[in-house]
Scaffold this motif. Structure first.
Motif, PDB file in Angstrom:
ATOM      1  N   UNK A  59      -4.588   4.419   5.965  1.00 49.51           N
ATOM      2  CA  UNK A  59      -3.926   5.195   7.368  1.00 49.51           C
ATOM      3  C   UNK A  59      -3.258   6.512   6.898  1.00 49.51           C
ATOM      4  N   UNK A  60      -3.999   7.579   6.658  1.00 49.09           N
ATOM      5  CA  UNK A  60      -3.367   8.792   5.904  1.00 49.09           C
ATOM      6  C   UNK A  60      -2.443   9.662   6.694  1.00 49.09           C
ATOM      7  N   UNK A  61      -2.116   8.848   8.357  1.00 50.05           N
ATOM      8  CA  UNK A  61      -0.820   9.432   8.851  1.00 50.05           C
ATOM      9  C   UNK A  61       0.220   9.144   8.055  1.00 50.05           C
ATOM     10  N   UNK A  62       0.343   8.104   7.599  1.00 52.90           N
ATOM     11  CA  UNK A  62       1.708   7.820   6.673  1.00 52.90           C
ATOM     12  C   UNK A  62       1.848   8.910   5.460  1.00 52.90           C
ATOM     13  N   UNK A  63       0.729   9.302   4.831  1.00 49.67           N
ATOM     14  CA  UNK A  63       0.809  10.054   3.804  1.00 49.67           C
ATOM     15  C   UNK A  63       1.556  11.683   4.369  1.00 49.67           C
ATOM     16  N   UNK A  64       1.022  11.904   5.784  1.00 49.71           N
ATOM     17  CA  UNK A  64       1.224  13.176   6.149  1.00 49.71           C
ATOM     18  C   UNK A  64       2.795  13.045   6.841  1.00 49.71           C
ATOM     19  N   UNK A  65       2.979  11.898   7.147  1.00 52.66           N
ATOM     20  CA  UNK A  65       4.440  11.639   7.691  1.00 52.66           C
ATOM     21  C   UNK A  65       5.612  11.843   6.436  1.00 52.66           C
ATOM     22  N   UNK A  66       4.991  11.030   5.342  1.00 54.72           N
ATOM     23  CA  UNK A  66       5.981  11.446   4.133  1.00 54.72           C
ATOM     24  C   UNK A  66       5.924  13.050   3.727  1.00 54.72           C
ATOM     25  N   UNK A  67       4.663  13.719   3.869  1.00 52.19           N
ATOM     26  CA  UNK A  67       4.743  15.090   3.477  1.00 52.19           C
ATOM     27  C   UNK A  67       5.709  15.730   4.284  1.00 52.19           C
ATOM     28  N   UNK A  68       5.593  15.393   5.669  1.00 50.65           N
ATOM     29  CA  UNK A  68       6.555  16.309   6.408  1.00 50.65           C
ATOM     30  C   UNK A  68       8.100  15.944   6.094  1.00 50.65           C
ATOM     31  N   UNK A  72      -3.732  17.246  -2.038  1.00 50.29           N
ATOM     32  CA  UNK A  72      -4.752  15.972  -1.825  1.00 50.29           C
ATOM     33  C   UNK A  72      -3.949  14.720  -1.255  1.00 50.29           C
ATOM     34  N   UNK A  73      -4.450  13.750  -0.756  1.00 52.99           N
ATOM     35  CA  UNK A  73      -3.653  12.459  -0.059  1.00 52.99           C
ATOM     36  C   UNK A  73      -4.240  11.406  -0.797  1.00 52.99           C
ATOM     37  N   UNK A  74      -3.592  10.223  -1.102  1.00 51.25           N
ATOM     38  CA  UNK A  74      -3.956   9.279  -1.807  1.00 51.25           C
ATOM     39  C   UNK A  74      -3.407   8.055  -1.241  1.00 51.25           C
ATOM     40  N   UNK A  75      -4.090   6.881  -1.594  1.00 47.63           N
ATOM     41  CA  UNK A  75      -3.415   5.569  -1.315  1.00 47.63           C
ATOM     42  C   UNK A  75      -3.774   4.468  -2.691  1.00 47.63           C
ATOM     43  N   UNK A  76      -2.759   3.800  -2.875  1.00 44.68           N
ATOM     44  CA  UNK A  76      -3.023   2.681  -3.714  1.00 44.68           C
ATOM     45  C   UNK A  76      -2.436   1.569  -3.691  1.00 44.68           C
ATOM     46  N   UNK A  77      -2.953   0.405  -4.230  1.00 45.89           N
ATOM     47  CA  UNK A  77      -2.455  -0.933  -4.150  1.00 45.89           C
ATOM     48  C   UNK A  77      -1.469  -1.396  -4.874  1.00 45.89           C
ATOM     49  N   UNK A  78      -0.113  -1.496  -4.691  1.00 49.20           N
ATOM     50  CA  UNK A  78       0.820  -1.880  -5.741  1.00 49.20           C
ATOM     51  C   UNK A  78       0.767  -3.407  -5.581  1.00 49.20           C
ATOM     52  N   UNK A  79       0.535  -4.164  -6.593  1.00 52.75           N
ATOM     53  CA  UNK A  79       0.439  -5.581  -6.821  1.00 52.75           C
ATOM     54  C   UNK A  79       2.131  -6.249  -6.498  1.00 52.75           C
ATOM     55  N   UNK A  80       2.369  -6.956  -5.560  1.00 54.66           N
ATOM     56  CA  UNK A  80       3.882  -7.347  -5.502  1.00 54.66           C
ATOM     57  C   UNK A  80       3.986  -8.616  -5.232  1.00 54.66           C
ATOM     58  N   UNK A  81       5.034  -9.162  -5.859  1.00 58.65           N
ATOM     59  CA  UNK A  81       5.508 -10.602  -5.735  1.00 58.65           C
ATOM     60  C   UNK A  81       6.735 -10.645  -4.758  1.00 58.65           C
ATOM     61  N   UNK A 125       0.773  -1.215   0.039  1.00 54.97           N
ATOM     62  CA  UNK A 125      -0.042  -0.042   0.068  1.00 54.97           C
ATOM     63  C   UNK A 125       0.878   1.217  -0.040  1.00 54.97           C
ATOM     64  N   UNK A 126       0.596   2.113  -1.036  1.00 58.48           N
ATOM     65  CA  UNK A 126       1.505   3.189  -1.137  1.00 58.48           C
ATOM     66  C   UNK A 126       0.847   4.549  -1.149  1.00 58.48           C
ATOM     67  N   UNK A 127       1.440   5.237  -0.369  1.00 55.44           N
ATOM     68  CA  UNK A 127       0.666   6.615   0.184  1.00 55.44           C
ATOM     69  C   UNK A 127       1.312   7.737  -0.686  1.00 55.44           C
ATOM     70  N   UNK A 128       0.818   9.092  -1.038  1.00 59.62           N
ATOM     71  CA  UNK A 128       1.321  10.320  -1.544  1.00 59.62           C
ATOM     72  C   UNK A 128       0.387  11.362  -1.138  1.00 59.62           C
ATOM     73  N   UNK A 129       0.924  12.539  -1.361  1.00 63.00           N
ATOM     74  CA  UNK A 129       0.142  13.818  -1.194  1.00 63.00           C
ATOM     75  C   UNK A 129       0.662  14.606  -2.445  1.00 63.00           C
TER      76      UNK A 129
END
Length: 427
Positions: free
Chosen positions: A336-345, A360-369, A287-291
């Motif tokens: 858990x958008x606290x992760x996006x906020x921590x990254x933005x900080x 704007x905050x966002x979360x997406x699913x990276x399909x991973x092996x 699960x990846x987060x960004x702002x």
């Protein structure tokens, strides 16, 4: 069930019909490549095209990233991941029991011998990325309007942290990646708005970016429709067999969508369908987060990778996107958008002029092996079934190459690289 009808049908009614399940960047590239071979192609997706991980990713054409996520010494980091919910890689405690088989394979992939081999196999795909994208970009009329090939810089807070990356950088250089070292002054000259906290960096010369990932998907999707392709909104749950072969996709609405061949390319949701088709696979999600913030005063001329804190900053059409890190938590748990906020900080520390206003905050699913390699594979069970998922952080980067390779497999043609490392039954 909604349906986008093509403007014209270039294929004949008797053309071999291929169904592609998944309308993200990988699925749309597959559909275009299959169209190029004369197949009658229909894309199915539970939602609208391009609205999954392809919508809000960091936008990198990361052709230099042949080093896997699991590197030598990974086992030492696992306890820290479990203790820090906002760290660069975290595991949700409640999901840990379900995640454990994936994690064990992940750690097993981190031995030096495995890492060396995986890097060779990832480089075989990545080194083709631009060559395979060029004709796709030209066909869709995207060109330089949305693709930029200008390199990216990775920055380090100290010379010691740069030396700590020596093995990874050497590994990539040995696999054909062009990387040159940058002094503190060179970093400042390239990106003067960065804070003066970085002692050095490296230029990853072949890296590229896109100005808006969603526009890329939709530009290719429009090209697919213009060439006679069909899209249907459909949530596929199972398959109908005739004469021992899957011959139709079964949807939640009770429809049966027939095909001659099928490609499962629905990202993080591919695991269930692969199992239905007789190929269980250790696929999970990062699960990846960004702002993303509009442009105010901060400026960047290229992607910047903050290596010590495992995040990136990308200048895009709509503003600057700050994101990265990995959360292992499955498909069901809420973001858990606290992760996006921590990254933005952290981003604001690196780029002090960043302004959160209008972000704007966002979360997406990276399909991973677990071994960081995608599945690009024929089915070992059914000659008319193919799989394409598990690209992790590199779906946008590898999409055109994956499309080329899957079209070769469907056609029974010789592929330009050995496909054994990407088979679905490699575990």
């Amino acid at each position: 069930m909604s349906q986008a009808k093509p403007k014209s049908k270039s294929q004949t009614p008797t053309a071999h019909k291929v169904v592609v399940i998944g309308a993200g960047i990988v699925g749309v590239n597959l559909a275009l490549a299959l169209q190029g071979r004369g197949y009658d192609v229909t894309i199915l997706d539970r939602g609208e095209p391009g609205m999954g991980a392809s919508f809000g990713n960091a936008g990198g054409i990361a052709v230099t990233e042949c080093a896997p996520i699991a590197m030598p010494g990974t086992m030492m980091n696992v306890p820290g991941w479990l203790m820090d919910p906002l760290g660069p890689l975290s595991v949700r405690w409640r999901y840990l029991p379900r995640m454990m088989p994936w994690l064990l394979r992940f750690v097993a992939s981190s031995s030096k011998s495995r890492v060396e081999q995986i890097a060779v196999e990832l480089a075989a795909l990545l080194n083709r990325a631009w060559d395979d994208y060029d004709p796709v970009i030209a066909k869709a009329g995207l060109a330089d309007a949305v693709f930029k090939k200008e390199g990216a810089i990775a920055v380090y807070r100290s010379d010691a942290s740069r030396r700590g990356a020596d093995y990874e950088i050497d590994l990539r250089r040995r696999n054909g990646i062009k990387i040159r070292d940058l002094t503190r002054d060179e970093v400042r000259d390239l990106e003067p708005d960065l804070a003066p906290i970085f002692a050095c960096g490296v230029m990853e010369e072949d890296w590229g970016r896109v100005l808006d990932p969603y526009k890329i998907v939709m530009g290719l999707y429009k090209c697919f429709l213009d060439q006679g392709g069909t899209f249907e909104t459909a949530n596929v749950t199972d398959f109908v067999y005739r004469d021992g072969k899957p011959r139709a996709a079964m949807t939640t609405s009770g429809d049966q969508i027939t095909f001659d061949s099928v490609v499962v390319a629905c990202g993080a949701w591919s695991k269930t369908l692969a199992k239905r088709l007789g190929s269980p696979v250790p696929l999970d999600t990062e699960r990846g987060y960004n702002t993303t913030v509009p442009y105010h005063d901060a400026k960047l001329s290229r992607m910047v990778i903050c290596a010590d804190d495992s995040f990136v900053m990308t200048p895009m059409e709509m503003g600057i996107r700050v994101g990265g890190a990995v959360e292992l938590g499955g498909l069901i748990a809420p973001p858990n958008y606290e992760r996006a906020k921590a990254l933005f900080a952290k981003g604001k520390e690196a780029l002090p002029k960043l302004n959160a206003e209008g972000g704007t905050e966002w979360m997406g699913f990276r399909p991973s092996m677990p071994d960081s390699k995608p599945v690009i594979s024929k089915s070992p069970k059914h000659q008319n079934v193919f799989f394409s998922f598990g690209h992790g952080h590199l779906g946008l980067t590898m999409a055109a190459t994956t499309g080329r390779l899957i079209s070769d497999l469907v056609a029974g043609s010789e592929t330009p690289i050995n496909m054994t490392p990407y088979r679905i039954n490699r575990f």
